[in-house]
Write a protein that holds these residues in place. Structure first.
Motif, PDB file in Angstrom:
ATOM      1  N   ALA A  94       0.899  -1.166  -0.122  1.00  0.00           N
ATOM      2  CA  ALA A  94       0.055   0.059   0.061  1.00  0.00           C
ATOM      3  C   ALA A  94       1.052   1.272  -0.134  1.00  0.00           C
ATOM      4  N   PRO A  95       0.293   2.253  -0.548  1.00  0.00           N
ATOM      5  CA  PRO A  95       1.375   3.626  -0.745  1.00  0.00           C
ATOM      6  C   PRO A  95       1.264   4.029   0.720  1.00  0.00           C
ATOM      7  N   LEU A  96       2.350   5.076   0.826  1.00  0.00           N
ATOM      8  CA  LEU A  96       2.654   5.763   2.094  1.00  0.00           C
ATOM      9  C   LEU A  96       1.251   6.522   2.288  1.00  0.00           C
ATOM     10  N   ALA A  97       0.753   6.891   3.565  1.00  0.00           N
ATOM     11  CA  ALA A  97      -0.152   7.652   3.999  1.00  0.00           C
ATOM     12  C   ALA A  97       0.399   8.597   4.782  1.00  0.00           C
ATOM     13  N   LEU A  98       0.367   9.797   4.650  1.00  0.00           N
ATOM     14  CA  LEU A  98       0.830  10.948   5.454  1.00  0.00           C
ATOM     15  C   LEU A  98      -0.132  12.021   5.925  1.00  0.00           C
ATOM     16  N   HIS A  99      -0.045  12.427   7.075  1.00  0.00           N
ATOM     17  CA  HIS A  99      -1.013  13.589   7.486  1.00  0.00           C
ATOM     18  C   HIS A  99      -0.142  14.387   8.338  1.00  0.00           C
ATOM     19  N   GLY A 100      -0.367  15.721   8.112  1.00  0.00           N
ATOM     20  CA  GLY A 100       0.626  16.766   8.665  1.00  0.00           C
ATOM     21  C   GLY A 100      -0.115  17.796   8.823  1.00  0.00           C
ATOM     22  N   GLN A 101       0.328  18.686   9.855  1.00  0.00           N
ATOM     23  CA  GLN A 101      -0.263  20.072  10.078  1.00  0.00           C
ATOM     24  C   GLN A 101       0.777  21.056  10.627  1.00  0.00           C
ATOM     25  N   LEU A 102       0.740  22.309   9.966  1.00  0.00           N
ATOM     26  CA  LEU A 102       1.504  23.254  10.638  1.00  0.00           C
ATOM     27  C   LEU A 102       0.857  24.412  11.286  1.00  0.00           C
ATOM     28  N   ASP A 103       1.200  24.942  12.386  1.00  0.00           N
ATOM     29  CA  ASP A 103       0.428  26.093  13.145  1.00  0.00           C
ATOM     30  C   ASP A 103       1.466  27.122  13.304  1.00  0.00           C
ATOM     31  N   PHE A 104       0.996  28.330  12.807  1.00  0.00           N
ATOM     32  CA  PHE A 104       1.669  29.607  12.894  1.00  0.00           C
ATOM     33  C   PHE A 104       1.039  30.458  14.024  1.00  0.00           C
ATOM     34  N   ASP A 105       2.022  30.920  14.719  1.00  0.00           N
ATOM     35  CA  ASP A 105       1.388  31.961  15.828  1.00  0.00           C
ATOM     36  C   ASP A 105       2.475  33.193  15.944  1.00  0.00           C
ATOM     37  N   GLY A 106       1.881  33.995  15.316  1.00  0.00           N
ATOM     38  CA  GLY A 106       2.752  35.494  15.680  1.00  0.00           C
ATOM     39  C   GLY A 106       4.143  35.344  14.896  1.00  0.00           C
ATOM     40  N   VAL A 107       4.189  34.616  13.713  1.00  0.00           N
ATOM     41  CA  VAL A 107       5.266  34.428  13.021  1.00  0.00           C
ATOM     42  C   VAL A 107       5.958  35.828  12.416  1.00  0.00           C
ATOM     43  N   GLY A 108       6.993  36.046  12.460  1.00  0.00           N
ATOM     44  CA  GLY A 108       7.632  37.355  11.667  1.00  0.00           C
ATOM     45  C   GLY A 108       9.010  36.962  11.192  1.00  0.00           C
ATOM     46  N   GLY A 109       9.566  37.960  10.009  1.00  0.00           N
ATOM     47  CA  GLY A 109      10.883  37.526   9.485  1.00  0.00           C
ATOM     48  C   GLY A 109      10.766  38.109   8.318  1.00  0.00           C
ATOM     49  N   VAL A 110      11.908  37.559   7.567  1.00  0.00           N
ATOM     50  CA  VAL A 110      12.496  38.417   6.089  1.00  0.00           C
ATOM     51  C   VAL A 110      12.315  37.099   5.244  1.00  0.00           C
ATOM     52  N   MET A 111      11.838  37.422   4.080  1.00  0.00           N
ATOM     53  CA  MET A 111      11.891  36.415   2.885  1.00  0.00           C
ATOM     54  C   MET A 111      12.416  37.240   1.806  1.00  0.00           C
ATOM     55  N   ASN A 112      13.759  36.874   1.656  1.00  0.00           N
ATOM     56  CA  ASN A 112      14.457  37.559   0.454  1.00  0.00           C
ATOM     57  C   ASN A 112      14.421  39.249   0.763  1.00  0.00           C
ATOM     58  N   ARG A 113      13.558  39.910   0.221  1.00  0.00           N
ATOM     59  CA  ARG A 113      13.728  41.462   0.501  1.00  0.00           C
ATOM     60  C   ARG A 113      12.007  41.879   0.918  1.00  0.00           C
ATOM     61  N   THR A 114      11.441  40.916   1.334  1.00  0.00           N
ATOM     62  CA  THR A 114      10.149  41.128   1.860  1.00  0.00           C
ATOM     63  C   THR A 114      10.245  40.909   3.246  1.00  0.00           C
ATOM     64  N   ALA A 115      10.022  41.902   4.112  1.00  0.00           N
ATOM     65  CA  ALA A 115       9.385  41.678   5.536  1.00  0.00           C
ATOM     66  C   ALA A 115       7.988  40.957   5.736  1.00  0.00           C
ATOM     67  N   ILE A 116       7.961  40.292   6.638  1.00  0.00           N
ATOM     68  CA  ILE A 116       6.670  39.486   6.927  1.00  0.00           C
ATOM     69  C   ILE A 116       6.357  39.592   8.480  1.00  0.00           C
ATOM     70  N   SER A 117       5.256  39.985   8.801  1.00  0.00           N
ATOM     71  CA  SER A 117       4.833  40.261  10.354  1.00  0.00           C
ATOM     72  C   SER A 117       3.672  39.548  10.558  1.00  0.00           C
TER      73      SER A 117
END
Length: 505
Positions: A235-258
């Motif tokens: 049987a193929p692999l079964a995967l379940h995932g979850q990402l929770d973000f809480d007040g994350v801020g930073g910089v991606m390349n030349r874009t600031a994220i808040s």
């Protein structure tokens, strides 16, 4: 470790049972129907194991035990020095080759119990319990940076339904709670939970994931990740995932994220990936001009064979922009077919705030703009063809600096009248088409209707003006001005210095 549920756990735990019976050859103290081995020691070098696409090589078992047995139960207590070793465990395969080197399993204080009265197969009558430590010299996988890992936890249960729970840690500092359950021949299930915070968490992820963007830096907030997988024979692999973000801020390349918040859900079943963005909000995205707050609700599906060529279903995508709002029309985008088309609706943008953003003194105005900008994304870049913006009735006021206008329009007699009128232009109509090419050149063809009370007695004037702007250069100027943040400003300066360009906006 290999994902074949019947190997190597089954083989290695069977070895422990065999080791126990081998110890009966050691000196014993027997009494009636019982026996005790105070200190038994055995070392075994074992042949390589081949199972499906997995290979275990360099296997050795060294056990130091105390044995207590009678006609009902045999108990083996593993002492200090008891360990299982493998030089390498390799799972080959085109999709996800996996390798572990120098694997060591410390079994001290683990207890093996065997029911001697039952008639069921030996593995069903054998159980283990106790602490276990597993160290791996290096883990190699396309998604991971090669490094050492260490697991500390407990093992419990019969050999036919073995459970392992504990904490795993990478050399780079990633820590995750891990639970494994192995039912040989039926399934292997695993669940992992980890949480990273701020700049230290960003550094950990960059040192763990091979595809972590090199220009992504987090400095605030926390990210919690949870994943569970299940492997069954044939049987193929079964995967379940979850990402929770809480007040994350930073910089991606030349874009600031808040202030990023929300949840990303991921499922992989029957060869199909599905993902969902739930309650995702971003306080602001800033590449020189702030956009936010951003609200996203979307889904994504893709075949496992082409994870980045699926269907993106946008249910909601809105963002605040200069006192107004941007909205991407709901719809599906087939990422396997380019160009991607993204119609962006513009509502109630403040002309006054737009002119304030522009790095030229003397610009001022009033009014509210709305329209639609058809964005097209291809391998060549971003393009806009015949976008439309117009001022909402009753119009407003424009005051443009004369020196800037003369530089743009020239100094002919006809242009002098335009320059004079635009020093205090009361407009009733402001309409513009928008064209933007993949090289970053913006062209605005603007139509204005109105009057300047101080020019020709306030007679009505109709103006058609074509304006051009280099948007990348404009954003670079804004980024250098410190309007984004210090990290972005420094990155821009470094890039300009490397290219030999001036660093002064």
């Amino acid at each position: 470790m290999p994902l074949d549920g019947s190997m190597p756990w089954k083989r290695w735990t069977h070895l422990a049972v065999l080791a126990m019976f081998a110890l009966t050859a050691q000196p014993v103290v027997a009494a009636g129907w019982s026996l005790m081995v105070q200190q038994g020691r055995i070392g075994l070098t074992l042949p390589d194991i081949h199972s499906g696409g997995s290979v275990v090589t360099g296997i050795r078992a060294d056990v130091v035990t105390a044995v207590d047995a009678d006609n009902r139960v045999a108990t083996v207590q593993f002492k200090t020095g008891s360990r299982l070793q493998a030089a390498s465990i390799v799972q080959s395969g085109a999709e996800s080759p996996f390798q572990m080197e120098d694997v060591r399993v410390d079994l001290r204080d683990v207890t093996l119990t065997v029911d001697l009265n039952g008639t069921a197969p030996l593995p069903e009558r054998s159980s283990v319990a106790g602490p276990v430590v597993i160290t791996v010299g290096a883990v190699q996988h396309p998604a991971l940076i090669g490094q050492g890992w260490r697991f500390e936890g407990v093992v419990n249960g019969p050999l036919t339904d073995l459970r392992v729970e504990g904490q795993v840690r990478s050399d780079s500092g990633l820590v995750a709670d891990l639970t494994l359950r192995n039912v040989p021949g039926e399934f292997l299930a695993a669940r992992a939970i980890t949480q990273v915070e701020g700049a230290s968490g960003s550094k950990v992820m960059a040192g763990t994931l091979s595809d972590w963007p090199p220009l992504l830096e987090l400095d605030t907030g926390q990210v919690r990740a949870e994943a569970s997988l299940r492997v069954e024979p044939d049987a193929p692999l079964a995967l379940h995932g979850q990402l929770d973000f809480d007040g994350v801020g930073g910089v991606m390349n030349r874009t600031a994220i808040s202030d990023l918040n929300g949840r990303l859900l991921i499922d992989l079943e029957q060869g199909l990936l599905t993902a969902g963005f739930r309650d995702v909000t971003i306080g602001q995205l800033n590449s020189g001009i702030g956009i936010g707050p951003v609200h996203i609700l979307a889904g994504y599906t893709a075949p496992k064979s082409d994870l980045f060529g699926g269907l993106l279903d946008i249910q909601q995508a809105t963002a605040g922009f200069l006192g107004g709002r941007l909205r991407v029309a709901p719809g599906a985008i087939d990422l396997s077919r380019k160009p991607w088309r993204l119609p962006v609706d513009v509502y109630d943008v403040s002309l006054a705030r737009l002119l304030q953003v522009y790095p030229t003194e003397g610009l001022a105005g009033t009014g509210v703009l709305s329209g639609r900008i058809p964005v097209q994304i291809s391998d060549a870049g971003i393009e806009v063809a015949q976008g439309q913006l117009a001022a909402i009735s009753p119009g407003g006021l424009l005051k443009l600096p004369a020196n800037r206008l003369r530089a743009m329009l020239g100094s002919s007699q006809a242009m002098s009248l335009v320059v004079e009128a635009l020093q205090n232009f009361h407009y009733s109509v402001l309409e513009s088409t928008i064209d933007y090419d993949e090289k970053g050149k913006l062209v605005l063809d603007v139509r204005l209707e109105g009057e300047n009370p101080e020019v020709r007695g306030g007679q009505p004037v109709v103006l058609n003006i074509s304006l051009e702007e280099d948007i990348p250069a404009l954003l670079t100027s804004l980024q250098l001005s410190g309007r984004v943040n210090e990290v972005v400003t420094e990155r821009v300066r470094e890039r300009l210095q490397q290219s030999g360009e001036e660093t002064v906006p």
